[in-house]
Design a protein around this motif. Structure first.
Motif, PDB file in Angstrom:
ATOM      1  N   VAL A   6     -48.975  15.164 -52.308  1.00 18.13           N
ATOM      2  CA  VAL A   6     -48.799  13.745 -52.642  1.00 18.13           C
ATOM      3  C   VAL A   6     -48.523  12.939 -51.381  1.00 18.13           C
ATOM      4  CG1 VAL A   6     -47.302  12.094 -53.848  1.00 18.13           C
ATOM      5  CG2 VAL A   6     -47.999  14.216 -54.994  1.00 18.13           C
ATOM      6  N   HIS A   7     -47.665  13.466 -50.511  1.00 17.09           N
ATOM      7  CA  HIS A   7     -47.351  12.762 -49.268  1.00 17.09           C
ATOM      8  C   HIS A   7     -48.593  12.585 -48.403  1.00 17.09           C
ATOM      9  CE1 HIS A   7     -45.033  11.515 -45.748  1.00 17.09           C
ATOM     10  NE2 HIS A   7     -45.766  12.374 -45.047  1.00 17.09           N
ATOM     11  N   CYS A   8     -49.390  13.635 -48.286  1.00 15.85           N
ATOM     12  CA  CYS A   8     -50.607  13.551 -47.469  1.00 15.85           C
ATOM     13  C   CYS A   8     -51.572  12.502 -48.013  1.00 15.85           C
ATOM     14  CB  CYS A   8     -51.300  14.914 -47.404  1.00 15.85           C
ATOM     15  SG  CYS A   8     -50.398  16.162 -46.471  1.00 15.85           S
ATOM     16  N   GLU A   9     -51.713  12.468 -49.340  1.00 19.03           N
ATOM     17  CA  GLU A   9     -52.606  11.481 -49.947  1.00 19.03           C
ATOM     18  C   GLU A   9     -52.090  10.061 -49.709  1.00 19.03           C
ATOM     19  OE1 GLU A   9     -52.800  12.822 -53.948  1.00 19.03           O
ATOM     20  OE2 GLU A   9     -53.978  14.607 -53.455  1.00 19.03           O
ATOM     21  N   LYS A  10     -50.771   9.895 -49.746  1.00 19.69           N
ATOM     22  CA  LYS A  10     -50.210   8.571 -49.469  1.00 19.69           C
ATOM     23  C   LYS A  10     -50.401   8.188 -48.010  1.00 19.69           C
ATOM     24  CE  LYS A  10     -46.680   8.387 -53.122  1.00 19.69           C
ATOM     25  NZ  LYS A  10     -45.228   8.314 -53.414  1.00 19.69           N
ATOM     26  N   CYS A  11     -50.241   9.172 -47.106  1.00 14.81           N
ATOM     27  CA  CYS A  11     -50.456   8.881 -45.678  1.00 14.81           C
ATOM     28  C   CYS A  11     -51.878   8.403 -45.431  1.00 14.81           C
ATOM     29  CB  CYS A  11     -50.176  10.132 -44.839  1.00 14.81           C
ATOM     30  SG  CYS A  11     -48.422  10.516 -44.646  1.00 14.81           S
ATOM     31  N   GLN A  12     -52.822   9.011 -46.110  1.00 10.15           N
ATOM     32  CA  GLN A  12     -54.214   8.643 -45.913  1.00 10.15           C
ATOM     33  C   GLN A  12     -54.623   7.455 -46.779  1.00 10.15           C
ATOM     34  OE1 GLN A  12     -55.995  12.415 -46.828  1.00 10.15           O
ATOM     35  NE2 GLN A  12     -55.539  13.282 -44.814  1.00 10.15           N
ATOM     36  N   GLY A  13     -53.696   7.011 -47.638  1.00  8.84           N
ATOM     37  CA  GLY A  13     -54.014   5.893 -48.517  1.00  8.84           C
ATOM     38  C   GLY A  13     -53.038   4.751 -48.372  1.00  8.84           C
ATOM     39  N   SER A  14     -52.012   4.724 -49.245  1.00  8.49           N
ATOM     40  CA  SER A  14     -51.134   3.557 -49.333  1.00  8.49           C
ATOM     41  C   SER A  14     -50.308   3.325 -48.072  1.00  8.49           C
ATOM     42  CB  SER A  14     -50.198   3.698 -50.541  1.00  8.49           C
ATOM     43  OG  SER A  14     -49.406   4.871 -50.430  1.00  8.49           O
ATOM     44  N   TYR A  15     -49.771   4.396 -47.447  1.00  9.27           N
ATOM     45  CA  TYR A  15     -48.967   4.204 -46.238  1.00  9.27           C
ATOM     46  C   TYR A  15     -49.819   3.619 -45.114  1.00  9.27           C
ATOM     47  CZ  TYR A  15     -45.404   7.200 -48.411  1.00  9.27           C
ATOM     48  OH  TYR A  15     -44.463   7.733 -49.254  1.00  9.27           O
ATOM     49  N   ARG A  16     -50.988   4.195 -44.918  1.00  9.48           N
ATOM     50  CA  ARG A  16     -51.899   3.701 -43.878  1.00  9.48           C
ATOM     51  C   ARG A  16     -52.268   2.245 -44.141  1.00  9.48           C
ATOM     52  NH1 ARG A  16     -57.449   3.137 -43.854  1.00  9.48           N
ATOM     53  NH2 ARG A  16     -58.481   3.265 -41.808  1.00  9.48           N
ATOM     54  N   ASN A  17     -52.631   1.947 -45.371  1.00 17.63           N
ATOM     55  CA  ASN A  17     -53.062   0.584 -45.708  1.00 17.63           C
ATOM     56  C   ASN A  17     -51.929  -0.418 -45.522  1.00 17.63           C
ATOM     57  OD1 ASN A  17     -55.578   1.568 -46.359  1.00 17.63           O
ATOM     58  ND2 ASN A  17     -55.132   1.769 -48.548  1.00 17.63           N
ATOM     59  N   GLU A  18     -50.697  -0.026 -45.855  1.00 18.60           N
ATOM     60  CA  GLU A  18     -49.566  -0.949 -45.734  1.00 18.60           C
ATOM     61  C   GLU A  18     -49.328  -1.336 -44.276  1.00 18.60           C
ATOM     62  OE1 GLU A  18     -46.657  -3.478 -46.964  1.00 18.60           O
ATOM     63  OE2 GLU A  18     -48.124  -2.370 -48.183  1.00 18.60           O
ATOM     64  N   TYR A  19     -49.352  -0.351 -43.390  1.00 18.46           N
ATOM     65  CA  TYR A  19     -49.152  -0.666 -41.968  1.00 18.46           C
ATOM     66  C   TYR A  19     -50.301  -1.493 -41.407  1.00 18.46           C
ATOM     67  CZ  TYR A  19     -44.854   1.878 -41.026  1.00 18.46           C
ATOM     68  OH  TYR A  19     -43.538   2.265 -40.988  1.00 18.46           O
ATOM     69  N   LYS A  20     -51.500  -1.228 -41.876  1.00 20.94           N
ATOM     70  CA  LYS A  20     -52.640  -2.005 -41.387  1.00 20.94           C
ATOM     71  C   LYS A  20     -52.571  -3.445 -41.910  1.00 20.94           C
ATOM     72  CE  LYS A  20     -56.626  -0.001 -40.604  1.00 20.94           C
ATOM     73  NZ  LYS A  20     -56.536   0.270 -39.163  1.00 20.94           N
ATOM     74  N   LYS A  21     -52.038  -3.607 -43.114  1.00 23.02           N
ATOM     75  CA  LYS A  21     -51.857  -4.960 -43.640  1.00 23.02           C
ATOM     76  C   LYS A  21     -50.802  -5.717 -42.840  1.00 23.02           C
ATOM     77  CE  LYS A  21     -53.236  -3.991 -48.419  1.00 23.02           C
ATOM     78  NZ  LYS A  21     -52.758  -3.833 -49.814  1.00 23.02           N
ATOM     79  N   ILE A  22     -49.730  -5.027 -42.481  1.00 23.85           N
ATOM     80  CA  ILE A  22     -48.708  -5.649 -41.631  1.00 23.85           C
ATOM     81  C   ILE A  22     -49.316  -6.063 -40.302  1.00 23.85           C
ATOM     82  CG2 ILE A  22     -46.566  -5.228 -40.353  1.00 23.85           C
ATOM     83  CD1 ILE A  22     -45.708  -3.380 -42.645  1.00 23.85           C
ATOM     84  N   GLY A  23     -50.102  -5.155 -39.728  1.00 21.37           N
ATOM     85  CA  GLY A  23     -50.769  -5.479 -38.472  1.00 21.37           C
ATOM     86  C   GLY A  23     -51.698  -6.672 -38.602  1.00 21.37           C
ATOM     87  N   SER A  24     -52.369  -6.742 -39.747  1.00 18.53           N
ATOM     88  CA  SER A  24     -53.295  -7.857 -39.968  1.00 18.53           C
ATOM     89  C   SER A  24     -52.563  -9.185 -40.045  1.00 18.53           C
ATOM     90  CB  SER A  24     -54.084  -7.606 -41.266  1.00 18.53           C
ATOM     91  OG  SER A  24     -54.936  -8.694 -41.557  1.00 18.53           O
ATOM     92  N   THR A  25     -51.364  -9.200 -40.677  1.00 24.25           N
ATOM     93  CA  THR A  25     -50.618 -10.463 -40.783  1.00 24.25           C
ATOM     94  C   THR A  25     -50.130 -10.933 -39.420  1.00 24.25           C
ATOM     95  OG1 THR A  25     -48.581  -9.237 -41.262  1.00 24.25           O
ATOM     96  CG2 THR A  25     -49.884  -9.984 -43.148  1.00 24.25           C
TER      97      THR A  25
END
Length: 534
Positions: free
Chosen positions: A359-378
């Protein structure tokens, strides 16, 4: 196991199948109706009690009329060694087709729209293997009985048997525990250079692996079927020893570079386990496997000798030299029950870590990655807004610093997605190997449980004066041999567990620390950008 459509089978082990891929989810002792047996090596199709239709591993079931259910009491069966169970044709030794290593088969199950091209190995969206190793259909307790288990304990099959010196196995006292005697010639073996080869003018293709033992330095070539044959010999001969399961078979895609490399890695782990075991590593069949070259006649002779081995199953215990002390039945029974609970709890905990890690690996490759990229985008949007009207050098520096912060968070997102391959995936793979080893212990413990049941039965006969004390003591001594083997195997498992989990956890935590250091370095670099703003 011979079966035909319509026959009933009993489930021996829980199997958490992947329903979207056409597999069943079944539980121990459920009764399934077989609908197809020609799906592919190791897989059958059937219908569960709730009406679901799908695939299940053949190794996880037994025919209801084929083999009696397990019992804690021995059944009187022929006392001599049972015929070898291998269905191998020894007439053409080296190149005979022992398994489905070259068989291609596709299957469309039930109402599934897609073809299942690879079983039992499955991939999730995160690219991680979710399934474990399929066990072989070998009931250790049943085999122990059929190979003369009861006859060995009561002494009916002893006779005047001469055990060759190179077949003897020693157990020693190691402080307050029982352990295998150390290997006199420890060695390692490296598997490399997998190569696609063919025979019959290209009609049959297979992958050959080069094995190099450290004690000989001589390279030998082996196919998966040779490993499979060796595994069967181990399981048949050593009923109270945990033989690590082999990697899964695969119906299609066997020649893909990724699959070949993964199979090589798993075979290397398997061969490492065998080399570390004081008994398996010194067995004659393993030495034949590692030393026989390309001489077909020599291979056939060694193969036939191993398949005609008389010191298998119950007869193996005749080769064991044990410490002289007598064991207390109650203490033995309590210790074995404690070890059984330990194995069950460890198995559940290992699976829980695997599931949480997945579950953690899937989140790292999904929601966790996307959240940090969204922060970077803002932050990137903020820097773009600042860049519209730069009226001073300090404003320009601020814009660059904010832009750098945005890129930093974007990079951290990519680092998060990439990190599992360094920490969690190696940990999960190591735990999967342990899941496979833990799965072998219920059968091993059942052999000992049957032995205890026989001793209690003889104890009652002695108490009723239906058995002489001397006869009972002889029976108890032979049961102690089986107990000593079980204790030695338990000690070996604990030793390996300590070493393996120490290494796994150290690697995991070192990688975690390294990752967080890199994140801190990224953030510190971004922080320094603001120091230059006047």
């Amino acid at each position: 196991m011979a079966a035909s459509p319509g026959c009933k089978v009993r489930v021996l082990y829980d199997f958490e199948g992947d329903c979207p891929s056409g597999e069943l989810v079944v539980c121990t002792d459920e009764i399934l109706t077989v609908t197809r047996t020609d799906v592919g090596e190791g897989w059958w199709e059937g219908i569960s009690p709730n009406g679901s239709r799908g695939l299940f591993p053949q190794a996880y079931v037994e025919l209801i009329d084929y083999s009696p259910p397990q019992s804690s009491n021995f059944r009187p069966l022929p006392s001599g060694p049972m015929p070898n169970q291998g269905s191998f044709d020894t007439a053409d030794g080296w190149d005979d087709d022992w398994d489905d290593d070259e068989t291609v088969s596709n299957y469309s199950g039930g109402d599934q729209e897609s073809t299942i091209s690879s079983l039992p190995r499955r991939e999730t969206n995160s690219g991680m293997v979710r399934t474990g190793t399929v066990r072989k259909s070998m009931n250790r307790f049943s085999h122990f009985v059929k190979s003369g288990g009861e006859a060995y304990i009561i002494g009916a099959s002893q006779g005047d048997v001469k055990i060759p010196h190179n077949e003897r196995v020693a157990i020693r006292e190691d402080g307050n525990r029982i352990a295998w005697d150390r290997s006199p010639d420890p060695f390692t073996c490296v598997i490399n250079a997998p190569e696609k080869k063919s025979k019959f003018k290209g009609m049959k293709s297979f992958i050959a692996y080069n094995l190099t033992p450290s004690n000989t330095g001589i390279v030998v070539s082996r196919r998966y079927k040779h490993f499979d044959w060796l595994f069967d010999r181990f399981v048949e001969k050593f009923t109270c020893i945990s033989v690590p399961p082999l990697p899964d078979k695969q119906i299609t895609g066997r020649f893909g570079d990724e699959f070949v490399e993964k199979r090589k890695e798993k075979l290397q782990l398997w061969i490492n386990r065998i080399c570390l075991h004081p008994v398996l590593s010194q067995s004659l069949v393993f030495k034949h496997f590692l030393t026989c070259g390309d001489n077909e006649k020599e291979w056939k002779q060694g193969k036939r000798k191993a398949e005609c081995d008389k010191l298998v199953g119950a007869s193996f215990f005749m080769t064991v030299d044990c410490p002289p002390q007598k064991l207390e039945l109650l203490a033995v029974e309590n210790r074995m029950e404690q070890f059984g609970r330990f194995i069950k709890n460890m198995d559940e905990s290992v699976k829980a870590i695997q599931e949480r890690g997945q579950v953690h690996c899937e989140k790292c490759q999904g929601s966790y990655r996307n959240e940090y990229k969204k922060i970077g985008s803002t932050f990137g949007s903020l820097s773009a807004a600042f860049a519209v009207d730069v009226d001073s050098e300090s404003s320009s520096q601020l814009t660059q610093a904010v832009e750098h912060t945005g890129k930093t968070y974007d990079d951290i997102g990519e680092m998060i997605a990439d990190q599992p391959k360094n920490d969690f995936i190696p940990l999960i793979e190591g735990l999967k190997e342990y899941s496979g080893m833990l799965s072998t212990y219920p059968d091993v413990l059942q052999v000992h449980k049957g032995t205890i049941g026989k001793v209690k039965e003889c104890q009652r006969l002695k108490d009723e004066e239906k058995m002489e004390d001397s006869t009972f003591e002889e029976i108890k001594a032979r049961a102690d041999t089986i107990t000593n083997v079980s204790f030695a195997e338990m000690s070996h498992f604990h030793d390996q567990k300590v070493s393996d989990f120490k290494n796994m956890m150290q690697h995991f935590l070192q990688e975690q620390i390294s990752y967080h250091h890199r994140v801190i370095q990224k953030l510190e670099d971004s922080l320094r950008m603001y120091d230059h703003i006047q």
